[in-house]
Design an enzyme around this catalytic site. Structure first.
Site, mmCIF file in Angstrom:
data_model
loop_
_atom_site.group_PDB
_atom_site.id
_atom_site.type_symbol
_atom_site.label_atom_id
_atom_site.label_comp_id
_atom_site.label_asym_id
_atom_site.label_seq_id
_atom_site.Cartn_x
_atom_site.Cartn_y
_atom_site.Cartn_z
ATOM 1 C CB CYS A 116 -0.967 0.033 1.408
ATOM 2 S SG CYS A 116 -2.187 -1.331 1.058
ATOM 3 C CG ASN A 140 -6.836 -0.408 0.968
ATOM 4 O OD1 ASN A 140 -6.335 -0.114 0.240
ATOM 5 N ND2 ASN A 140 -6.443 -1.294 2.048
ATOM 6 C CG HIS A 197 -3.240 3.286 2.285
ATOM 7 N ND1 HIS A 197 -3.496 3.338 1.030
ATOM 8 C CD2 HIS A 197 -3.253 2.467 3.088
ATOM 9 C CE1 HIS A 197 -3.881 2.053 1.004
ATOM 10 N NE2 HIS A 197 -3.740 1.339 2.024
#
Ligand code: UT7
Length: 327
Positions: free
Chosen positions: A115, A285, A255
Site C-alpha cells: 500500500c 482500499n 492512504h
C-alpha cells in the site's frame, strides 16, 4: 534554488462496476452497518471484464493524464508503476502501459511496496528529476485487488477495491514540488499481511489453488494496530522536521485503508476533517491507487502553494509520509 520534482497533472480511472456493502451481504456473513462503522466503506469498484488487469486501468489513467497536460507520449522519460497486482509476474506492468500509449523514448519499471508503493515510487521518480536525469516522469499507483481477494473471507474482502491513479512529475526551481519525505519499512510485518503462494518459495500448483493460497492473507487487527500508530507517527515526525504546524497544512492525503486509521492520523496531526481527502466510502482500499485517486478527485481544489502531507501504511510492513508544495 535546487531542483524539485513538481506534480504537474493527475489522471485517474476506476471501473464502472460497483460492489456495494449490500452486494457483500449476499456473499459473506456481514452487513452494511458493520462495514460502515468499522471501515467507513459503503462501496468499492471492481474490474470484472475477463482478460483485463492492472495495465488496463493504468493505461486509462495515464491516457487522461497525457491529454490533460498536453504531453506527447514521446516526451516521457520514465514510467514507474507501483502495484501489488501486476498483469503478470513479469514483464513489468510499466512496460505494458508504456507500450499501450506509445511511450517509447524512455524506460519503465514496477515497484512493489504494497500500500505504500505509490509513495515509494513518487519519491523514486522525484530523485530522477532532482538529479537532472529525467524531465518528465510518470508515476502510477494501480491495483486490481479483486484478482487476489477471497470473497469468502469476510474480514478481508470488505475493504478492498480496484482503481488507478497517475501523476506527471516535472522539474521546478521555484520552491514547489516534493520538499521532504520519510519512508520506513519493517519485515516483521510479512507474517501479518501477505499472499502465501505464487512466488518463488511456493510456486503455483493445483494444491495451492485448492487450498486457496493465492489470496490476500491479512491478520486485520494486528495490521490495524501498526497502521494506526505508524501512519500518524511518521506524518507528525515529517511535519516537525519541516517546522510545520497543523495550521500550515492545507491537505492531508492519507492512504485509504480504514477510516478509523485516517481519523486517528488526522487527530494526531491536528488536522481538521475538512482538510482530509477522503474517498474510501466509494472506492474502498485500492492499495497503490488510493493516494493518486485522492489527488485526481481533489485536483481542481488544489491551489498553488498549498502544503500537502501524503501518508501511507501497508504490507511489508511499509509506511511513510511526503511533504509537497503544490505547484
Ligand atoms: O491497506 C493497508 C493494510 N491494511 C489495513 O490497514 C487494514 C487494517 N485492519 C482493518 O482495517 C481492520 O482490522 C478490519 C476492517 C480488516 C477488520 O476490522 P476489526 O475491527 O479489526 O475486526 P476483527 O478482525 O478484529 O474482528 C472483530 C469481530 C470478530 O468477531 P468476534 O470474534 O469478536 O466474535 C470478527 O469475526 O468482527 C467480526 N468480523 C465481522 N463481522 C461482520 C470480521 N469481519 C466482519 C465482517 N462483518 N465483515
Amino acid at each position: 534554488m535546487t531542483l524539485k520534482a513538481k506534480i504537474t497533472g493527475v489522471g485517474g480511472y476506476v471501473p464502472s462496476e460497483i460492489l456495494s456493502n449490500k452486494d457483500l451481504e449476499k456473499m459473506v456473513d456481514t452487513d452494511d452497518q458493520w462495514i460502515l462503522e468499522r471501515t467507513g466503506i459503503k462501496e468499492r469498484r471492481v474490474l470484472t471484464k475477463p482478460g483485463l488487469g492492472s495495465s488496463y486501468m493504468a493505461t486509462k489513467a495515464v491516457e487522461e493524464l497525457l491529454n490533460k497536460t498536453n504531453t506527447p507520449s514521446e516526451d516521457i522519460d520514465l514510467v514507474i508503476c507501483a502495484t501489488t497486482t501486476p498483469d503478470m509476474v513479469f514483464p513489468a506492468t510499466a512496460n505494458i502501459i508504456a507500450h499501450n500509449l506509445g511511450i517509447k523514448n524512455g524506460f519503465g519499471f514496477d515497484m512493489n511496496a504494497a500500500c505504500s508503493g505509490f509513495l515509494y515510487a513518487l519519491n523514486t521518480g522525484a530523485k530522477y528529476i532532482e538529479s537532472g536525469a529525467c524531465k518528465k516522469v510518470i508515476v502510477i499507483g494501480v491495483d486490481k485487488m479483486s484478482s487476489i481477494i477471497d470473497y469468502n473471507d469476510r474480514a478481508t474482502c470488505i475493504i478492498f477495491g480496484d482503481g488507478a491513479g497517475a501523476v506527471l512529475l516535472e522539474p521546478d526551481s521555484d520552491g514547489y514540488g516534493i520538499i521532504d519525505s520519510k519512508l520506513c519499512s519493517d519485515g516483521v510485518g510479512a507474517a501479518n499481511l501477505h499472499q502465501k503462494a505464487g512466488g518463488s518459495v511456493c510456486p503455483p500448483n493445483k494444491a495451492t489453488v485448492d487450498s486457496n493460497l493465492h489470496s490476500v492473507y491479512q491478520e486485520g487487527a494486528s495490521v490495524f494496530k501498526w497502521a494506526v500508530s505508524k501512519m500518524a507517527e511518521v506524518s507528525v515526525e515529517l511535519m516537525e522536521a519541516n517546522n510545520l504546524t497543523s495550521k500550515d497544512i492545507n491537505w492531508l492525503v492519507p492512504h485509504q485503508a480504514n477510516k478509523r486509521i485516517i481519523d486517528f492520523t488526522a487527530t494526531r496531526a491536528g488536522i481538521p476533517k475538512e482538510k482530509v481527502m477522503l474517498n474510501i466510502q466509494k472506492f474502498g482500499n485500492t492499495t497503490n491507487g488510493t493516494i493518486p485517486l485522492c489527488l485526481w478527485e481533489w485536483e481542481d481544489k488544489l491551489k498553488k502553494g498549498d502544503n500537502l502531507i501524503l501518508c501511507s501504511f501497508g504490507g511489508g510492513f511499509t509506511w511513510g509520509a511526503t511533504y509537497l508544495k503544490w505547484g
